[in-house]
Structures are given as C-alpha cells and as structure tokens.
Design a protein around this motif. Structure first.
Motif, PDB file in Angstrom:
ATOM      1  N   LEU B 272      40.053  38.042  52.228  1.00 25.81           N
ATOM      2  CA  LEU B 272      40.633  37.411  51.042  1.00 25.81           C
ATOM      3  C   LEU B 272      39.563  37.328  49.948  1.00 25.81           C
ATOM      4  CD1 LEU B 272      42.703  34.538  52.703  1.00 25.81           C
ATOM      5  CD2 LEU B 272      43.436  36.855  52.115  1.00 25.81           C
ATOM      6  N   ASP B 273      40.014  37.447  48.719  1.00 25.67           N
ATOM      7  CA  ASP B 273      39.129  37.544  47.562  1.00 25.67           C
ATOM      8  C   ASP B 273      38.138  36.391  47.460  1.00 25.67           C
ATOM      9  OD1 ASP B 273      38.268  38.534  44.989  1.00 25.67           O
ATOM     10  OD2 ASP B 273      39.389  36.861  44.132  1.00 25.67           O
ATOM     11  N   GLU B 274      38.591  35.163  47.734  1.00 20.47           N
ATOM     12  CA  GLU B 274      37.736  34.001  47.467  1.00 20.47           C
ATOM     13  C   GLU B 274      36.804  33.637  48.626  1.00 20.47           C
ATOM     14  OE1 GLU B 274      41.004  34.013  47.780  1.00 20.47           O
ATOM     15  OE2 GLU B 274      41.746  32.242  48.848  1.00 20.47           O
ATOM     16  N   PHE B 275      36.849  34.409  49.695  1.00 15.43           N
ATOM     17  CA  PHE B 275      36.102  34.021  50.895  1.00 15.43           C
ATOM     18  C   PHE B 275      34.618  33.781  50.629  1.00 15.43           C
ATOM     19  CE2 PHE B 275      33.884  34.795  54.930  1.00 15.43           C
ATOM     20  CZ  PHE B 275      34.594  33.978  55.788  1.00 15.43           C
ATOM     21  N   ALA B 276      33.989  34.631  49.826  1.00 14.63           N
ATOM     22  CA  ALA B 276      32.544  34.512  49.589  1.00 14.63           C
ATOM     23  C   ALA B 276      32.229  34.076  48.161  1.00 14.63           C
ATOM     24  CB  ALA B 276      31.849  35.843  49.899  1.00 14.63           C
ATOM     25  N   ARG B 277      33.215  33.481  47.490  1.00 20.92           N
ATOM     26  CA  ARG B 277      32.991  33.055  46.110  1.00 20.92           C
ATOM     27  C   ARG B 277      32.428  31.638  46.074  1.00 20.92           C
ATOM     28  NH1 ARG B 277      38.166  32.636  43.053  1.00 20.92           N
ATOM     29  NH2 ARG B 277      38.259  34.881  42.973  1.00 20.92           N
ATOM     30  N   ILE B 278      31.410  31.423  45.236  1.00 19.55           N
ATOM     31  CA  ILE B 278      30.811  30.086  45.148  1.00 19.55           C
ATOM     32  C   ILE B 278      31.324  29.344  43.921  1.00 19.55           C
ATOM     33  CG2 ILE B 278      28.745  30.654  46.463  1.00 19.55           C
ATOM     34  CD1 ILE B 278      27.244  30.951  43.779  1.00 19.55           C
ATOM     35  N   GLY B 279      30.955  28.067  43.837  1.00 19.14           N
ATOM     36  CA  GLY B 279      31.469  27.177  42.798  1.00 19.14           C
ATOM     37  C   GLY B 279      31.324  27.719  41.395  1.00 19.14           C
ATOM     38  N   SER B 280      30.188  28.366  41.106  1.00 21.11           N
ATOM     39  CA  SER B 280      29.952  28.855  39.752  1.00 21.11           C
ATOM     40  C   SER B 280      30.814  30.068  39.407  1.00 21.11           C
ATOM     41  CB  SER B 280      28.473  29.226  39.597  1.00 21.11           C
ATOM     42  OG  SER B 280      28.156  30.286  40.463  1.00 21.11           O
ATOM     43  N   GLY B 281      31.544  30.603  40.397  1.00 19.96           N
ATOM     44  CA  GLY B 281      32.432  31.724  40.134  1.00 19.96           C
ATOM     45  C   GLY B 281      31.908  33.048  40.668  1.00 19.96           C
ATOM     46  N   GLU B 282      30.608  33.080  40.996  1.00 20.47           N
ATOM     47  CA  GLU B 282      30.023  34.316  41.537  1.00 20.47           C
ATOM     48  C   GLU B 282      30.694  34.674  42.861  1.00 20.47           C
ATOM     49  OE1 GLU B 282      26.748  37.240  41.475  1.00 20.47           O
ATOM     50  OE2 GLU B 282      27.129  35.664  40.009  1.00 20.47           O
ATOM     51  N   ASN B 283      31.107  35.949  42.996  1.00 21.29           N
ATOM     52  CA  ASN B 283      31.706  36.411  44.245  1.00 21.29           C
ATOM     53  C   ASN B 283      30.780  37.443  44.881  1.00 21.29           C
ATOM     54  OD1 ASN B 283      33.260  37.330  46.356  1.00 21.29           O
ATOM     55  ND2 ASN B 283      35.147  37.467  45.154  1.00 21.29           N
ATOM     56  N   PHE B 284      30.325  37.152  46.093  1.00 18.85           N
ATOM     57  CA  PHE B 284      29.326  38.023  46.720  1.00 18.85           C
ATOM     58  C   PHE B 284      29.931  39.222  47.444  1.00 18.85           C
ATOM     59  CE2 PHE B 284      27.143  34.040  45.999  1.00 18.85           C
ATOM     60  CZ  PHE B 284      25.983  34.489  45.394  1.00 18.85           C
ATOM     61  N   ARG B 285      31.264  39.255  47.571  1.00 20.60           N
ATOM     62  CA  ARG B 285      31.925  40.468  48.075  1.00 20.60           C
ATOM     63  C   ARG B 285      33.145  40.697  47.205  1.00 20.60           C
ATOM     64  NH1 ARG B 285      31.796  38.189  53.060  1.00 20.60           N
ATOM     65  NH2 ARG B 285      29.581  38.271  53.532  1.00 20.60           N
ATOM     66  N   LYS B 286      32.921  41.438  46.116  1.00 19.63           N
ATOM     67  CA  LYS B 286      33.931  41.511  45.055  1.00 19.63           C
ATOM     68  C   LYS B 286      35.097  42.440  45.355  1.00 19.63           C
ATOM     69  CE  LYS B 286      30.799  40.543  41.167  1.00 19.63           C
ATOM     70  NZ  LYS B 286      29.481  40.691  41.818  1.00 19.63           N
ATOM     71  N   THR B 287      34.857  43.496  46.127  1.00 16.13           N
ATOM     72  CA  THR B 287      35.898  44.527  46.269  1.00 16.13           C
ATOM     73  C   THR B 287      36.449  44.605  47.697  1.00 16.13           C
ATOM     74  OG1 THR B 287      34.342  46.258  46.907  1.00 16.13           O
ATOM     75  CG2 THR B 287      34.662  45.911  44.541  1.00 16.13           C
ATOM     76  N   HIS B 288      37.614  45.214  47.809  1.00 15.17           N
ATOM     77  CA  HIS B 288      38.191  45.459  49.136  1.00 15.17           C
ATOM     78  C   HIS B 288      37.203  46.246  49.992  1.00 15.17           C
ATOM     79  CE1 HIS B 288      41.947  43.750  48.156  1.00 15.17           C
ATOM     80  NE2 HIS B 288      42.433  44.737  47.440  1.00 15.17           N
ATOM     81  N   ALA B 289      36.535  47.215  49.374  1.00 12.64           N
ATOM     82  CA  ALA B 289      35.594  48.057  50.117  1.00 12.64           C
ATOM     83  C   ALA B 289      34.477  47.211  50.725  1.00 12.64           C
ATOM     84  CB  ALA B 289      35.012  49.128  49.195  1.00 12.64           C
ATOM     85  N   HIS B 290      33.911  46.299  49.933  1.00 14.40           N
ATOM     86  CA  HIS B 290      32.822  45.449  50.434  1.00 14.40           C
ATOM     87  C   HIS B 290      33.315  44.528  51.547  1.00 14.40           C
ATOM     88  CE1 HIS B 290      30.467  45.938  46.424  1.00 14.40           C
ATOM     89  NE2 HIS B 290      30.317  46.958  47.234  1.00 14.40           N
ATOM     90  N   ARG B 291      34.538  44.026  51.371  1.00 14.91           N
ATOM     91  CA  ARG B 291      35.052  43.087  52.376  1.00 14.91           C
ATOM     92  C   ARG B 291      35.419  43.807  53.673  1.00 14.91           C
ATOM     93  NH1 ARG B 291      37.129  40.767  47.465  1.00 14.91           N
ATOM     94  NH2 ARG B 291      39.224  41.618  47.696  1.00 14.91           N
ATOM     95  N   LEU B 292      35.980  45.008  53.550  1.00 16.37           N
ATOM     96  CA  LEU B 292      36.296  45.794  54.751  1.00 16.37           C
ATOM     97  C   LEU B 292      35.021  46.182  55.489  1.00 16.37           C
ATOM     98  CD1 LEU B 292      39.095  48.368  53.910  1.00 16.37           C
ATOM     99  CD2 LEU B 292      39.070  46.749  55.788  1.00 16.37           C
ATOM    100  N   ARG B 293      34.029  46.589  54.716  1.00 16.49           N
ATOM    101  CA  ARG B 293      32.752  46.959  55.350  1.00 16.49           C
ATOM    102  C   ARG B 293      32.196  45.764  56.117  1.00 16.49           C
ATOM    103  NH1 ARG B 293      28.152  48.728  51.424  1.00 16.49           N
ATOM    104  NH2 ARG B 293      28.303  46.523  50.868  1.00 16.49           N
ATOM    105  N   HIS B 294      32.252  44.594  55.505  1.00 13.70           N
ATOM    106  CA  HIS B 294      31.736  43.412  56.183  1.00 13.70           C
ATOM    107  C   HIS B 294      32.473  43.167  57.491  1.00 13.70           C
ATOM    108  CE1 HIS B 294      29.786  39.579  56.734  1.00 13.70           C
ATOM    109  NE2 HIS B 294      30.958  38.989  56.852  1.00 13.70           N
ATOM    110  N   ARG B 295      33.799  43.309  57.449  1.00  9.61           N
ATOM    111  CA  ARG B 295      34.584  43.091  58.676  1.00  9.61           C
ATOM    112  C   ARG B 295      34.184  44.101  59.756  1.00  9.61           C
ATOM    113  NH1 ARG B 295      38.834  41.565  61.664  1.00  9.61           N
ATOM    114  NH2 ARG B 295      40.020  43.238  62.625  1.00  9.61           N
TER     115      ARG B 295
END
Lengths: 278, 341
Positions: B272-295
C-alpha cells in the motif's frame, strides 16, 4: 492449566508534560516528567513512542542528553500528523503515554578522545542536541568540538538561548547558516554545505555525526568524505515510519534493516550500500 | 518422539473430545473453498482440504487484535485467554509459523503473540499430493516437516500415523484420542507412502529455495521490478494471504462518548502506498516497483538471512492465486534466474 500473567510490551508508561515552550511557528518544546523514581535511561540518539489515548502513537526523538535527564526528558515536536497536532494542543500538567527508549543511539563512549564534528539541518538539531549536551557535560573526554547548523530561514532556527551560549563558549566551534536570510539576519546565508569550507578538520581523528532532512544527507556526506573522514567514523540518523518500535511491525524497514532496531543511528560504512537508506 | 496410530473411525471422536476442552480451529468448507474456522461440530472439519485462502497464522496473529483498552487515565492490557488446538495445518504453513515464532520472540518478545503461541497446540497434517498448479513447496523444502508441531497426522488408508512432536502433543493424544503404538506393518506402509509422495510433487521453481537469497542479492537492480510494477495494482492481496507476512499497523478506536477506547493492531500491507510514508509526507517506497521489490526481497532474502534456518517464502502459492494480474513468485524468481543463468 493456568495462563501466566504477562505485561504488554505495547502498554505505555503514564507521564506528565511539566513544561511547554513555543519554539517556532510549527515546533514546540516539551519537558516530560516520568513517574516518581523512574528514569528513561536512554542513549543520545534514541527515540520514544509518545502516546495519546484515542489518537495514537508517534515516534519522537529524545532531545535531552542522558546527562541532563534525571526523572524527566525533553523533546521537540513538529506539528505534522494526528498525534503531534493533538500534542500541540496540550498544556503543562497534561498526561501522555511514553514507551521506550527504543533503537540504537550514538555510541558516544567510543568517540572519546576524538574530535567531534556535528552537522545538523532544520528540526534535526533537536535529536542531535542529545549528543551535543552529552559531550558538553563530559567535554574533557573529547578533543575538538565543531557544530554546524543550518535551517531554511532565521525563524526556523531552534534553541536560541543554547546557540547564543555555544557562540560564547571557547571550547566549541559553532557555525550556523540559513538558506534564505531576512533583512535583520547578519549571519551566514547559504545551505549547510557552505559552512564546510570555513572549517578545517583532522580527518583521521574526527568522528562526524550528521542528521537532517532526507535531501541533506547526500550533500553533507560528500563534504565529510571530501574532507577525508573515514566512512566508519561518520554517523547518521534516519527517520522512518515507526509503529511498534520493537522490530516487528515492518514499517521502518530500509532494505534488510529495521530502522527502530539497527538504527535510527547508523554508521555510514554499514549503510552506504543499502539502497533504501540514503 | 514416538509414532502412534489412530484408526480413521476414531478421528472424529478425537476431534469432538478436544472440543470439550479447547477451542478447536480447523479447515472447514466455505463458498469459495476452505478456511480455518472454530469448529462447532467435529463433523465440519475437512482434513482432505487442498488449501485455504487465508493462512492459519490468523490464529496466532489475528487480523485485528486489541493490545490494551483505556478508560480516562486507566490502561488495561488485553490478552486472549483461550486454550486452542489448531488442527490440520499443512507443513508449508507450519514452516511459516515456526518463522513467525522466531520473528516475534527475537529481541523484545511480543507478549501478545507469545501468549497465543503458548496456549496453542498445533496438530499438523502431511500433504500426500500437490494442492494445485501454484504451489512450489518441493522447491522450498516445506512439503514435509519433522518438527515444529505438537502432533503430526499422516493419512494412510484407513488409519492415521501420528508423529508425536512434544510432550503437549503426547498429553493431547493420551487424554483425548484412542490410539495405539504403530505396528511393523503400519510403519512399513508409512515409510512406503512417504517415499512415494515426493514424485507426485512437481518442481516448478528453477532453483532450490536455499539459493534464493543469493539470487535476490544480485537482482536488486533488475529491470523486472519496473516491468511487474507496471502491472501491479498495489492492492495488497498478496500480503493478506501470505503465511509469512506479519507486518501490522497500530491504531486507536474511541467509544461514541469519548470516555473509553482501545489500541489495537491490524494486518498491514507493504504494497500500500502509505506503508513507508512519514509524517512530513516523504515516502520511502514511492512506486509499485519499489514496493514489489521490497516484498520479494523479504520473501527471498531478508527473512532467510535474519532468521537462519527459516525462509521468508514457504511455497504455498496463495499469493499467486490471489494476484489479480498474475504476478507469481514462481514467475518472478524463474525470470530472475534466467537473467542470471
């Protein structure tokens, strides 16, 4: 069959806000009193989970040094999310929940005898202050002490009184800058990297600690490495989403590291190949 | 520990007897296949099920679990107080739960998980045939188990061989089942069945599961992540059906009058998009590709390296069945293997 009594690791300790100071338009500074006889027992660079019943929890860096945290601790909170917004509405005497301290702090004992170079950007002066004051309180154990600090504009500079004191002290070289000045501002203007040409370091004897917004790291690291400071003598602190604080919930992962366990303080040599780190 | 035999006709009475003392959770039929559910009648159990949509990890890590409740300034931890038997767990899921045991015990033990684990007796079940075209337990070395269970059932014609793994399992059997020591003939049939079962399981992955960490180590920058990332909807179904996923979110809920409430945890998804997003709005895994790779990195590398002796994927095939756009571990890993052949 009986079930043994157990404690929940997610249950916060109830504590009290004993002092609130407004620092900037978005930051407030809190002193938190722990229940009688309790001390946080933290290391500089660690964090706590601050909890408000019905709102939730948020990871907050500890701003006070262990040397100045007997029975209480300090934290600087930027108003960004649900918990921090609710926290900003609380006054002195309000009750909050605290879990922690969590994570790996900076191993300051290992830095003894070295020159210390601190480079902090923006809000990150708050967590780095836990290291700065720890060093000041054991100043003889360290050699040279350099602090570089940058913020977007003069209105965002934190810890005014303490910075004034650092400017007067002869045992620290303190330089500050703002990205954009104001008519009243007479100090340095430019990003934090513009301070580096103004200092000289003995790279082999220097330990560098840097913390700032994600964008800052790449440029500051280039400066530190450019000065010849060895990779394993550079320390950074990384910010990630954290829910549990105990290495289970998965939100803070950067590649194989759990930021809440292996960090938030990392040695640069450990994480330079970690793609999701910097 | 030892090998016992339960006659097939004595199995239902065994289940019914356990239900007198425990909450017995086992595979039952539902509209779309099978699910693990609390039995209300022993006859509901379907030990010949092929697979379930949601893995049995939900018994140890419920989809939503209260951590504590609060009333004004009072906090009260909430712990589940039931004694359970988890019945009919396939060995892929058993391997997954052994990994979860390690993950939740490591460092600061998760008291809520540990409590559920300590009050759960696991009766696992040997698969004698492959469940469908998506499983690859043979490659992941999970198509059998010699430990991790309290009791392990292997169906052999008109009786079950029961491998007794722990003293808890021994007591469960002694107190609730009619069983006898295995005879020579019964042991011979067990050995023969176990030898013959391996050839019934196809090899679908073009490498051994033990070599996945090395493959993933050289695949971080593969163009494949962008390719599959373009197809991925980021729906998180793969996480929800995965027996080795254990990430969770922590949330608060307040009563209507605002005077009381609870803090609970709920399954979360790294897709999900917000999984690695912090309070300031920065998202450390912005794309589907990055999130799939992490999984896939977690499944193939990070978990195996963090918990030696365990794997981040057990080859159950559930994520392949659940994926709307046919992103499968066999497909991804075989493709990466081909790139590095």
């Amino acid at each position: 069959m009986s079930i043994p009594a157990i404690e929940s690791i997610y249950l916060p300790t109830l504590a009290w806000i004993s002092k609130v100071e407004t620092m900037t338009a978005t930051e407030k500074f809190y002193t938190v009193e722990l229940p009688r006889g309790q001390s946080l027992g933290h290391k500089p660079g660690q964090f706590v989970q601050i909890s408000l019943n019905g709102i939730g929890e948020a990871p907050i860096s500890i701003s006070s040094s262990p040397s100045r945290s007997n029975g209480k601790f300090e934290m600087c909170v930027r108003k960004v999310g649900d918990v921090t917004t609710a926290l900003h509405n609380l006054g002195e005497g309000a009750q909050i929940g605290v879990r922690g301290p969590y994570g790996r702090g900076f191993p300051v004992e290992q830095f003894e005898g070295r020159d210390i170079l601190v480079a902090a950007g923006g809000l990150s002066l708050a967590p780095v202050r836990s290291v700065i004051n720890q060093i000041f309180d054991h100043r003889k154990k360290y050699d040279r002490f350099i602090i570089l600090y940058g913020a977007k504009n003069p209105g965002e500079l934190l810890f005014k009184e303490e910075r004034e004191e650092w400017k007067k002290r002869s045992d620290v070289e303190f330089l500050e800058t703002v990205d954009k000045g104001t008519p009243e501002w007479t100090g340095n203007v430019g990003v934090i990297t513009t301070l580096f040409p103004k200092i000289t370091v003995n790279p082999r004897n220097t330990v560098a600690i840097t913390e700032g917004p994600p964008i800052m790291y790449r440029f500051v690291l280039m400066e530190l490495l450019g000065k010849g400071i060895p990779e394993d003598q550079i320390w950074v602190s990384l910010e990630r989403r954290m829910k549990c604080g105990v290495g289970k919930c998965g939100h803070c992962q950067l590649d194989h590291f759990y930021c809440c366990q292996h960090g938030p303080s990392f040695n640069y040599a450990e994480i330079k190949g970690v793609m999701e780190a910097l | 520990m030892s090998l016992k035999i339960i006659n097939k006709s004595d199995l239902m009475p065994f289940v019914a007897n356990m239900m007198g003392e425990y909450e017995v959770i086992g595979p039952v039929a539902n509209d779309i296949g099978f699910k693990f559910a609390t039995l209300t009648d022993a006859s509901q159990v379907r030990l010949n099920y092929n697979t379930t949509v949601i893995p049995p990890r939900k018994t140890l890590l419920p989809t939503q679990e209260t951590l504590f409740s609060f009333q004004k300034d009072m906090l009260a931890p909430t712990f589940d107080m039931k004694w359970r038997v988890l019945l009919g767990v396939h060995t892929c899921d058993l391997h997954a739960m052994c990994m979860l045991d390690e993950a939740f015990a490591r460092g600061q033990p998760d008291t809520h998980y540990m409590k559920r684990r300590a009050t759960t007796t696991i009766v696992s079940m040997e698969c004698l045939d492959t469940c469908d075209e998506n499983s690859f337990c043979k490659s992941m070395n999970t198509l059998t188990a010699t430990s991790g269970f309290d009791l392990h059932l292997i169906q052999l014609g008109d009786f079950y061989a029961v491998d007794v793994g722990t003293t808890a399992g021994e007591a469960l059997l002694a107190n609730h089942a009619k069983s006898h020591e295995a005879t020579r003939a019964e042991i011979a049939l067990l050995d023969k069945t176990m030898s013959q079962k391996w050839s019934k399981f196809p090899v679908r992955l073009h490498l051994d599961g033990k070599d996945l960490p090395a493959l993933m180590g050289v695949s971080y920058k593969s163009p494949l992540w962008e390719e599959v990332g373009k197809r991925c909807f980021g729906c998180g179904s793969c996480n929800i059906v995965c027996p080795t996923c254990y990430c969770f979110d922590v949330r608060d809920e307040v009563s209507m009058d605002g005077k009381s409430g609870e803090r609970y945890r709920i399954w979360d998804s790294c897709q999900l998009d917000e999984f690695a997003r912090i309070g300031s709005g920065e998202n450390f895994r912005k794309t589907h590709a990055h999130r799939l790779r992490h999984r896939f990195m977690r499944k193939g590398k990070y978990i195996a390296e963090a918990f030696p002796g365990h794997q981040g994927c057990v080859g159950c095939g559930r994520c392949a069945r659940a994926c709307l756009v046919d992103i499968t571990p066999v497909g991804v890993w075989n493709s990466l293997r081909q790139d590095h052949a």
